[in-house]
Design an enzyme around this catalytic site. Structure first.
Site, PDB file in Angstrom:
ATOM      1  N   GLU A  67      64.021  55.222  60.298  1.00 31.51           N
ATOM      2  CA  GLU A  67      62.581  55.078  60.809  1.00 31.51           C
ATOM      3  C   GLU A  67      62.491  54.774  62.168  1.00 31.51           C
ATOM      4  O   GLU A  67      63.897  54.872  62.989  1.00 31.51           O
ATOM      5  CB  GLU A  67      62.493  53.131  60.979  1.00 31.51           C
ATOM      6  CG  GLU A  67      61.785  51.983  61.231  1.00 31.51           C
ATOM      7  CD  GLU A  67      59.986  53.322  59.974  1.00 31.51           C
ATOM      8  OE1 GLU A  67      60.706  53.055  59.092  1.00 31.51           O
ATOM      9  OE2 GLU A  67      59.197  53.953  61.004  1.00 31.51           O
ATOM     10  N   PHE A  68      61.567  55.424  62.667  1.00 26.15           N
ATOM     11  CA  PHE A  68      60.917  55.758  63.806  1.00 26.15           C
ATOM     12  C   PHE A  68      59.690  55.015  64.401  1.00 26.15           C
ATOM     13  O   PHE A  68      59.892  55.612  66.039  1.00 26.15           O
ATOM     14  CB  PHE A  68      61.029  57.527  63.886  1.00 26.15           C
ATOM     15  CG  PHE A  68      61.897  58.351  64.039  1.00 26.15           C
ATOM     16  CD1 PHE A  68      62.490  58.560  64.965  1.00 26.15           C
ATOM     17  CD2 PHE A  68      61.702  59.182  62.597  1.00 26.15           C
ATOM     18  CE1 PHE A  68      63.553  59.818  64.169  1.00 26.15           C
ATOM     19  CE2 PHE A  68      62.919  59.868  62.410  1.00 26.15           C
ATOM     20  CZ  PHE A  68      64.129  59.862  63.169  1.00 26.15           C
ATOM     21  N   GLU A  74      57.826  49.746  67.778  1.00 23.16           N
ATOM     22  CA  GLU A  74      57.620  47.856  68.360  1.00 23.16           C
ATOM     23  C   GLU A  74      56.308  48.012  69.233  1.00 23.16           C
ATOM     24  O   GLU A  74      56.074  48.822  70.369  1.00 23.16           O
ATOM     25  CB  GLU A  74      58.534  46.973  69.255  1.00 23.16           C
ATOM     26  CG  GLU A  74      59.757  46.546  67.810  1.00 23.16           C
ATOM     27  CD  GLU A  74      61.148  45.194  67.879  1.00 23.16           C
ATOM     28  OE1 GLU A  74      60.535  44.734  68.554  1.00 23.16           O
ATOM     29  OE2 GLU A  74      61.832  45.562  67.584  1.00 23.16           O
ATOM     30  N   LYS A  93      67.948  60.534  63.770  1.00 27.78           N
ATOM     31  CA  LYS A  93      67.140  58.886  64.770  1.00 27.78           C
ATOM     32  C   LYS A  93      67.969  58.889  66.178  1.00 27.78           C
ATOM     33  O   LYS A  93      67.479  58.492  67.356  1.00 27.78           O
ATOM     34  CB  LYS A  93      67.937  58.433  63.576  1.00 27.78           C
ATOM     35  CG  LYS A  93      67.174  56.665  64.050  1.00 27.78           C
ATOM     36  CD  LYS A  93      66.297  56.671  64.319  1.00 27.78           C
ATOM     37  CE  LYS A  93      66.204  55.322  64.757  1.00 27.78           C
ATOM     38  NZ  LYS A  93      64.784  54.618  65.606  1.00 27.78           N
ATOM     39  N   ASN A 123      66.158  58.551  70.141  1.00 28.78           N
ATOM     40  CA  ASN A 123      66.652  57.331  71.417  1.00 28.78           C
ATOM     41  C   ASN A 123      67.228  57.302  72.344  1.00 28.78           C
ATOM     42  O   ASN A 123      66.354  57.144  72.942  1.00 28.78           O
ATOM     43  CB  ASN A 123      67.061  56.135  70.093  1.00 28.78           C
ATOM     44  CG  ASN A 123      66.162  54.645  69.308  1.00 28.78           C
ATOM     45  OD1 ASN A 123      64.544  55.720  69.115  1.00 28.78           O
ATOM     46  ND2 ASN A 123      66.575  54.006  68.880  1.00 28.78           N
ATOM     47  N   GLY A 175      61.234  52.691  86.294  1.00 30.44           N
ATOM     48  CA  GLY A 175      60.907  50.955  86.177  1.00 30.44           C
ATOM     49  C   GLY A 175      62.585  50.097  86.567  1.00 30.44           C
ATOM     50  O   GLY A 175      63.108  50.781  87.486  1.00 30.44           O
ATOM     51  N   CYS A 229      66.538  48.822  70.434  1.00 33.81           N
ATOM     52  CA  CYS A 229      67.332  49.367  70.162  1.00 33.81           C
ATOM     53  C   CYS A 229      67.842  50.406  70.796  1.00 33.81           C
ATOM     54  O   CYS A 229      68.826  50.459  71.066  1.00 33.81           O
ATOM     55  CB  CYS A 229      66.234  50.612  69.021  1.00 33.81           C
ATOM     56  SG  CYS A 229      65.448  49.607  67.753  1.00 33.81           S
ATOM     57  N   LYS A 264      71.348  49.501  72.589  1.00 33.51           N
ATOM     58  CA  LYS A 264      72.332  49.559  71.184  1.00 33.51           C
ATOM     59  C   LYS A 264      72.641  51.024  70.540  1.00 33.51           C
ATOM     60  O   LYS A 264      73.988  51.389  71.014  1.00 33.51           O
ATOM     61  CB  LYS A 264      72.234  48.803  70.195  1.00 33.51           C
ATOM     62  CG  LYS A 264      71.511  49.282  68.908  1.00 33.51           C
ATOM     63  CD  LYS A 264      71.448  48.269  67.544  1.00 33.51           C
ATOM     64  CE  LYS A 264      70.792  48.768  66.824  1.00 33.51           C
ATOM     65  NZ  LYS A 264      70.381  49.525  65.653  1.00 33.51           N
ATOM     66  N   ARG A 324      64.412  40.815  73.239  1.00 34.06           N
ATOM     67  CA  ARG A 324      65.585  41.772  72.859  1.00 34.06           C
ATOM     68  C   ARG A 324      66.016  42.259  74.573  1.00 34.06           C
ATOM     69  O   ARG A 324      65.158  43.715  73.853  1.00 34.06           O
ATOM     70  CB  ARG A 324      66.524  42.214  71.971  1.00 34.06           C
ATOM     71  CG  ARG A 324      66.403  40.560  70.607  1.00 34.06           C
ATOM     72  CD  ARG A 324      66.268  41.173  69.610  1.00 34.06           C
ATOM     73  NE  ARG A 324      65.367  42.393  68.587  1.00 34.06           N
ATOM     74  CZ  ARG A 324      65.256  42.938  67.380  1.00 34.06           C
ATOM     75  NH1 ARG A 324      66.649  42.702  66.819  1.00 34.06           N
ATOM     76  NH2 ARG A 324      64.328  43.236  66.724  1.00 34.06           N
TER      77      ARG A 324
END
Ligand SMILES: NC(=O)c1ccc[n+]([C@@H]2O[C@H](COP(=O)([O-])OP(=O)(O)OC[C@H]3O[C@@H](n4cnc5c(N)ncnc54)[C@H](O)[C@@H]3O)[C@@H](O)[C@H]2O)c1
Length: 431
Positions: free
Chosen positions: A151-152, A155, A204, A208, A253, A260, A263, A327
């Site tokens: 899954e890409f 949020e 995946k 990330n 920043g 995600c 981790k 999180r």
């Protein structure tokens, strides 16, 4: 073709995926061991904030395409496709903790129908499918296949990302499985990439980690700009025009956060070590990000002549805008740091106050709006670029602030001229 689909794990990924597949007309059961979550979802209440999701859930529940349950037999029996979307947090050694994935496989196995396809959507390292396959094989006699469709989604734009993904990566080898999964995803995009399960899983992690690395790279460039008079936003404009680099996704920043990136970087670093590639750049990226906030807080402390005794308004408590997910949010490190250094903190966020409260010291005060949080503060710190923080009227607000007043803008939303022009000392990032 209408399919019967079971989605195991109704967290961020599971709820959005269930709702989108139900919207495509499939019969979908969202399954979770968290009965409170299931009770709330059954009433159409999403236990987190995600734009557009509640409407989608309500419409697919009312069209009877979507149901929620905690009962494995009910969800799995008769399902053509069983998708595993449970969490894969980092274990103490940094490797992905796959125990939830294994447990979901174990609980599903006795109820699988002949020919079912088990799809792993959780982020897992290469090699996981063989282990899941052997767990299931030990508990059922039916013929099943296993595939990876990572899954890409992001949020904050999860519904849009799932309805209109940039691509779908299918990791499978069996031609019938590939055909079924192509058919399932065809209404969402033409860009379906079929690869081996190992490549899908590496794609995946790589995506990330690459994005996390871009953020870390931008931060390192920002640090240099602070030494030599350059402006990181100008530098990024200068390099972004190069088609090989691109002008999108530059976020200097306080570093990356969320459930995600931190981790996944740790997991790929640990995975690299486990396969004999211990000296990876992933370790350096993780290290830089872990130390980023401490380093920046020391700089900010000098800028305000010491936080001790000062009132600080914190704007933004989620890990990024348009979500109430906290999180690995910057506020979780910044606020305790400020309190340890003698500051008084009033915090605000459009959505995430209730989520973050249990994780912050009891002395923190909360305010329903930025204007109220800023009232009486000597220092304003913007941690998240929520839309409502992009056009605050500091000309007005300065009169309600203690003097001398400071704005620490970790998202570079304002310019020095704009803010110093109204009598507030300004500090951005990489300027
Ligand atoms: N959150 C994101 O933005 C995102 C994006 C892409 C990929 N992912 C990956 O997707 C996976 C899920 O992430 P998430 O953020 O949705 O997690 P989450 O923590 O929000 O949800 C996981 C859910 O799984 C449930 N669960 C755990 N064990 C179970 C079991 N045995 N049976 C049924 N339900 C069980 C939990 O109760 C929880 O509701 C992870 O591997 C993550 O890395 C997440």
């Amino acid at each position: 073709m209408v399919m019967k689909i079971a989605c195991i794990g109704t967290g961020f990924v599971g709820v959005v995926t269930s709702a989108v597949l139900a919207k495509l007309g499939h019969t979908v059961a969202g399954l979770d061991i968290d009965e409170k979550k299931i009770a709330s979802l059954t009433e159409g209440k999403v236990p987190f904030y995600e734009p557009g999701l509640e409407e989608l859930i309500l419409s697919t529940i009312s069209s009877q395409n979507l149901t929620f349950t905690s009962n494995y037999e009910l969800a799995i029996s008769g399902a053509d496709i069983v998708m595993i979307m449970v969490g894969t947090p980092s274990a103490a050694d940094g490797q992905a903790d796959l125990s939830y994935v294994y447990k979901a496989a174990e609980s599903s196995a006795p109820h699988l129908k002949e020919g079912a396809i088990v799809v792993i959507k959780s982020t897992v390292p290469p090699g996981t499918n063989a282990k899941v396959s052997s767990i299931i094989s030990g508990l059922t006699k039916v013929d099943f296949d296993i595939a990876s469709v990572p899954e890409f989604l992001k949020e904050g734009t999860a519904v849009e990302d799932t309805l209109h993904p940039d691509r779908i990566v299918i990791g499978a080898t069996n031609p019938k499985t590939i055909e079924t999964l192509k058919e399932l995803h065809k209404p969402l995009t033409d860009n379906i990439i079929v690869v081996s399960p190992e490549s899908a899983q590496m794609a995946k992690y790589s995506a990330n980690v690459y994005l996390a690395m871009r953020i870390t790279f931008a931060n390192q460039i920002a640090d240099l700009c602070e030494k030599n008079g350059a402006d990181v936003d100008e530098v990024l404009r200068g390099i972004g025009a190069d088609k090989r680099i691109g002008s999108h996704y530059w976020y200097p920043g306080l570093g990356y956060g969320g459930s995600c990136f931190p981790k996944d970087v740790k997991e790929i670093a640990a995975y690299a070590k486990s396969v004999g590639e211990a000296e990876s750049i992933f370790i350096a990226v993780d290290d830089r990000n872990e130390n980023r906030i401490e380093k920046m807080m020391q700089k900010f402390d000098k800028f305000v002549n010491g936080f001790a005794g000062k009132s600080v308004a914190i704007l933004g408590l989620s890990f990024k805008p348009n979500t109430n997910d906290t999180r690995v949010a910057p506020a979780l490190k910044v606020i305790p740091w400020l309190i340890d250094h003698g500051a008084k903190v009033t915090a605000t966020d459009p959505k995430a106050i209730e989520e973050i409260k249990p994780h912050l010291p009891g002395s923190v005060l909360y305010s329903p709006s930025a204007n109220k949080a800023i009232n009486g503060a000597q220092v304003v710190m913007i941690l998240v670029e929520w839309d409502e923080y992009k056009s605050l009227d500091f000309r007005e607000l300065v009169s309600s602030m203690s003097k001398p007043s400071y704005l620490i803008d970790t998202r570079n939303l304002y310019t020095k001229d704009q803010i110093e022009g109204v009598g507030i000392a300004y500090r951005g990032i990489g300027k």
